[in-house]
Design an enzyme around this catalytic site. Sequence first.
Site, PDB file in Angstrom:
ATOM      1  N   GLY A  58      76.185 -26.650  25.087  1.00 34.62           N
ATOM      2  CA  GLY A  58      75.125 -26.754  24.081  1.00 34.62           C
ATOM      3  C   GLY A  58      75.165 -25.550  23.158  1.00 34.62           C
ATOM      4  O   GLY A  58      75.917 -24.589  23.385  1.00 34.62           O
ATOM      5  N   LEU A  59      74.352 -25.610  22.141  1.00 34.50           N
ATOM      6  CA  LEU A  59      74.289 -24.542  21.139  1.00 34.50           C
ATOM      7  C   LEU A  59      73.846 -23.216  21.757  1.00 34.50           C
ATOM      8  O   LEU A  59      73.229 -23.203  22.828  1.00 34.50           O
ATOM      9  CB  LEU A  59      73.281 -24.924  20.046  1.00 34.50           C
ATOM     10  CG  LEU A  59      73.633 -26.108  19.150  1.00 34.50           C
ATOM     11  CD1 LEU A  59      72.421 -26.467  18.280  1.00 34.50           C
ATOM     12  CD2 LEU A  59      74.851 -25.797  18.288  1.00 34.50           C
ATOM     13  N   SER A  60      74.129 -22.135  21.058  1.00 37.74           N
ATOM     14  CA  SER A  60      73.602 -20.839  21.466  1.00 37.74           C
ATOM     15  C   SER A  60      72.073 -20.914  21.441  1.00 37.74           C
ATOM     16  O   SER A  60      71.493 -21.407  20.476  1.00 37.74           O
ATOM     17  CB  SER A  60      74.096 -19.760  20.486  1.00 37.74           C
ATOM     18  OG  SER A  60      73.530 -18.519  20.809  1.00 37.74           O
ATOM     19  N   GLY A 103      69.670 -23.061  26.051  1.00 41.72           N
ATOM     20  CA  GLY A 103      69.113 -22.901  27.405  1.00 41.72           C
ATOM     21  C   GLY A 103      70.144 -23.011  28.518  1.00 41.72           C
ATOM     22  O   GLY A 103      69.776 -23.136  29.697  1.00 41.72           O
ATOM     23  N   LYS A 104      71.419 -22.941  28.187  1.00 38.42           N
ATOM     24  CA  LYS A 104      72.485 -23.090  29.199  1.00 38.42           C
ATOM     25  C   LYS A 104      72.354 -22.063  30.326  1.00 38.42           C
ATOM     26  O   LYS A 104      72.365 -22.412  31.504  1.00 38.42           O
ATOM     27  CB  LYS A 104      73.882 -22.947  28.549  1.00 38.42           C
ATOM     28  CG  LYS A 104      74.142 -23.900  27.399  1.00 38.42           C
ATOM     29  CD  LYS A 104      75.512 -23.674  26.789  1.00 38.42           C
ATOM     30  CE  LYS A 104      75.733 -22.320  26.153  1.00 38.42           C
ATOM     31  NZ  LYS A 104      74.903 -22.065  24.953  1.00 38.42           N
ATOM     32  N   SER A 156      81.191 -24.178  24.548  1.00 37.34           N
ATOM     33  CA  SER A 156      82.282 -25.169  24.647  1.00 37.34           C
ATOM     34  C   SER A 156      82.094 -26.273  23.599  1.00 37.34           C
ATOM     35  O   SER A 156      81.798 -27.416  23.947  1.00 37.34           O
ATOM     36  CB  SER A 156      82.399 -25.731  26.069  1.00 37.34           C
ATOM     37  OG  SER A 156      81.168 -26.035  26.671  1.00 37.34           O
TER      38      SER A 156
HETATM   39  N1  LIG Z   1      80.568 -16.830  16.235  1.00 38.06           N
HETATM   40  C1  LIG Z   1      79.870 -17.094  17.338  1.00 38.06           C
HETATM   41  N2  LIG Z   1      79.560 -18.378  17.662  1.00 38.06           N
HETATM   42  C2  LIG Z   1      78.869 -18.639  18.782  1.00 38.06           C
HETATM   43  N3  LIG Z   1      78.440 -17.701  19.668  1.00 38.06           N
HETATM   44  C3  LIG Z   1      78.733 -16.402  19.405  1.00 38.06           C
HETATM   45  C4  LIG Z   1      79.453 -16.058  18.235  1.00 38.06           C
HETATM   46  N4  LIG Z   1      79.582 -14.697  18.213  1.00 38.06           N
HETATM   47  C5  LIG Z   1      79.003 -14.232  19.318  1.00 38.06           C
HETATM   48  N5  LIG Z   1      78.487 -15.241  20.040  1.00 38.06           N
HETATM   49  C6  LIG Z   1      77.876 -15.039  21.380  1.00 38.06           C
HETATM   50  O1  LIG Z   1      78.851 -15.516  22.304  1.00 38.06           O
HETATM   51  C7  LIG Z   1      78.312 -16.520  23.151  1.00 38.06           C
HETATM   52  C8  LIG Z   1      79.179 -17.771  23.135  1.00 38.06           C
HETATM   53  O2  LIG Z   1      80.344 -17.570  23.879  1.00 38.06           O
HETATM   54  P1  LIG Z   1      81.071 -18.806  24.542  1.00 38.06           P
HETATM   55  O3  LIG Z   1      82.213 -18.242  25.301  1.00 38.06           O
HETATM   56  O4  LIG Z   1      80.087 -19.622  25.286  1.00 38.06           O
HETATM   57  O5  LIG Z   1      81.578 -19.608  23.247  1.00 38.06           O
HETATM   58  S1  LIG Z   1      82.647 -20.788  23.172  1.00 38.06           S
HETATM   59  O6  LIG Z   1      82.405 -21.699  24.299  1.00 38.06           O
HETATM   60  O7  LIG Z   1      83.998 -20.210  23.241  1.00 38.06           O
HETATM   61  O8  LIG Z   1      82.411 -21.431  21.863  1.00 38.06           O
HETATM   62  C9  LIG Z   1      76.944 -16.866  22.623  1.00 38.06           C
HETATM   63  O9  LIG Z   1      76.139 -16.889  23.788  1.00 38.06           O
HETATM   64  P2  LIG Z   1      75.076 -18.025  24.130  1.00 38.06           P
HETATM   65  O10 LIG Z   1      73.938 -17.718  23.207  1.00 38.06           O
HETATM   66  O11 LIG Z   1      74.756 -17.763  25.570  1.00 38.06           O
HETATM   67  O12 LIG Z   1      75.650 -19.386  23.926  1.00 38.06           O
HETATM   68  C10 LIG Z   1      76.586 -15.757  21.655  1.00 38.06           C
HETATM   69  O13 LIG Z   1      75.752 -14.822  22.310  1.00 38.06           O
HETATM   70  N1  LIG Z   2      63.603 -26.291  29.320  1.00 42.55           N
HETATM   71  C1  LIG Z   2      64.221 -25.134  29.088  1.00 42.55           C
HETATM   72  N2  LIG Z   2      65.411 -24.867  29.682  1.00 42.55           N
HETATM   73  C2  LIG Z   2      66.070 -23.699  29.420  1.00 42.55           C
HETATM   74  N3  LIG Z   2      65.599 -22.734  28.568  1.00 42.55           N
HETATM   75  C3  LIG Z   2      64.427 -22.959  27.963  1.00 42.55           C
HETATM   76  C4  LIG Z   2      63.707 -24.157  28.186  1.00 42.55           C
HETATM   77  N4  LIG Z   2      62.576 -24.112  27.442  1.00 42.55           N
HETATM   78  C5  LIG Z   2      62.590 -22.944  26.783  1.00 42.55           C
HETATM   79  N5  LIG Z   2      63.703 -22.221  27.095  1.00 42.55           N
HETATM   80  C6  LIG Z   2      63.999 -20.892  26.550  1.00 42.55           C
HETATM   81  O1  LIG Z   2      65.118 -20.991  25.671  1.00 42.55           O
HETATM   82  C7  LIG Z   2      65.902 -19.794  25.702  1.00 42.55           C
HETATM   83  C8  LIG Z   2      67.322 -20.166  26.036  1.00 42.55           C
HETATM   84  O2  LIG Z   2      68.146 -19.023  26.077  1.00 42.55           O
HETATM   85  P1  LIG Z   2      69.506 -18.990  26.884  1.00 42.55           P
HETATM   86  O3  LIG Z   2      69.316 -19.530  28.267  1.00 42.55           O
HETATM   87  O4  LIG Z   2      70.054 -17.603  26.753  1.00 42.55           O
HETATM   88  O5  LIG Z   2      70.389 -20.036  26.055  1.00 42.55           O
HETATM   89  P2  LIG Z   2      71.981 -20.151  25.968  1.00 42.55           P
HETATM   90  O6  LIG Z   2      72.558 -19.645  27.265  1.00 42.55           O
HETATM   91  O7  LIG Z   2      72.246 -21.617  25.748  1.00 42.55           O
HETATM   92  O8  LIG Z   2      72.382 -19.312  24.792  1.00 42.55           O
HETATM   93  C9  LIG Z   2      65.266 -18.883  26.748  1.00 42.55           C
HETATM   94  O9  LIG Z   2      64.434 -17.961  26.093  1.00 42.55           O
HETATM   95  C10 LIG Z   2      64.444 -19.858  27.598  1.00 42.55           C
HETATM   96  O10 LIG Z   2      63.296 -19.247  28.185  1.00 42.55           O
END
Ligand SMILES: Nc1ncnc2c1ncn2[C@@H]1O[C@H](COP(=O)(O)OS(=O)(=O)O)[C@@H](OP(=O)(O)O)[C@H]1O
Ligand SMILES: Nc1ncnc2c1ncn2[C@@H]1O[C@H](COP(=O)(O)OP(=O)(O)O)[C@@H](O)[C@H]1O
Length: 205
Positions: A36-38, A41-42, A110
Amino acid sequence: MAEQKATNITWHEANVVQTDREQLLNQKGCVIWFTGLSGSGKSTLALEVESKLYQRGHLTYVLDGDNVRHGLNKNLGFSPEDREENIRRIGEVAKLFADAGVIGMTAFISPYRTDRDNARDLLDEGRFVEVFVDCPLEVCEARDTKGLYKKARAGEIKEFTGISAPYEAPAQPELTVNTSDQSLEECTANVIALLESKGLIPVSQ
Ligand SMILES: Nc1ncnc2c1ncn2[C@@H]1O[C@H](COP(=O)(O)OS(=O)(=O)O)[C@@H](OP(=O)(O)O)[C@H]1O
Ligand SMILES: Nc1ncnc2c1ncn2[C@@H]1O[C@H](COP(=O)(O)OP(=O)(O)O)[C@@H](O)[C@H]1O
């Protein structure tokens, strides 16, 4: 696809195999692949599922994008090629966890369907559980847990998923959770129920 460079290598069969370890652990080795998107909530969900499984006596391990990029994948950026290699390596590591009998969980954006499908193909049928952590971009952006969306909008981060790089939603995930209208507890319970229904963990008494 990564090229096979090494030659003159032979596969060694082990004495203790996956099913032996699974008997020991009372669970099936598998991979729960959160995508899922950044900010969708992954990580939050994977860690909560892990807590619940731990309380029930299960052995798990969470591989998280940010963490793995500090070590194993520190030489990879966010170009399409680097993301592909990131996910290829994680797929292989996750496969090793599953072979160890562990419930491996991965929390990576991913973004490419093909890369996720390649990770799926490494596992036997039923041992790869794809969970689409669905959340509208506007909600992820409003959460902006790390301030990255703000930077991406300002052009300070290039190729940011959802803003200037693509995200391909799964076509047929085993489960979709919608974190913008389901609570963390509800999402967690849905993942656990799925693991039970697939026979990966025993049903709770
Ligand atoms: N350009 C760009 N796009 C997306 N995300 C970015 C980028 N630069 C840094 N970050 C930070 O890196 C986390 C994503 O890394 P991933 O290894 O999950 O990315 S991927 O699966 O290879 O697309 C992502 O973490 P999550 O927020 O936990 O998803 C971001 O914190
Ligand atoms: N149902 C839910 N499941 C997971 N996270 C949630 C949910 N509702 C709200 N959130 C909030 O959304 C944010 C997700 O952040 P994070 O887990 O770091 O996302 P990701 O790993 O996809 O980047 C957190 O602040 C979390 O508390």
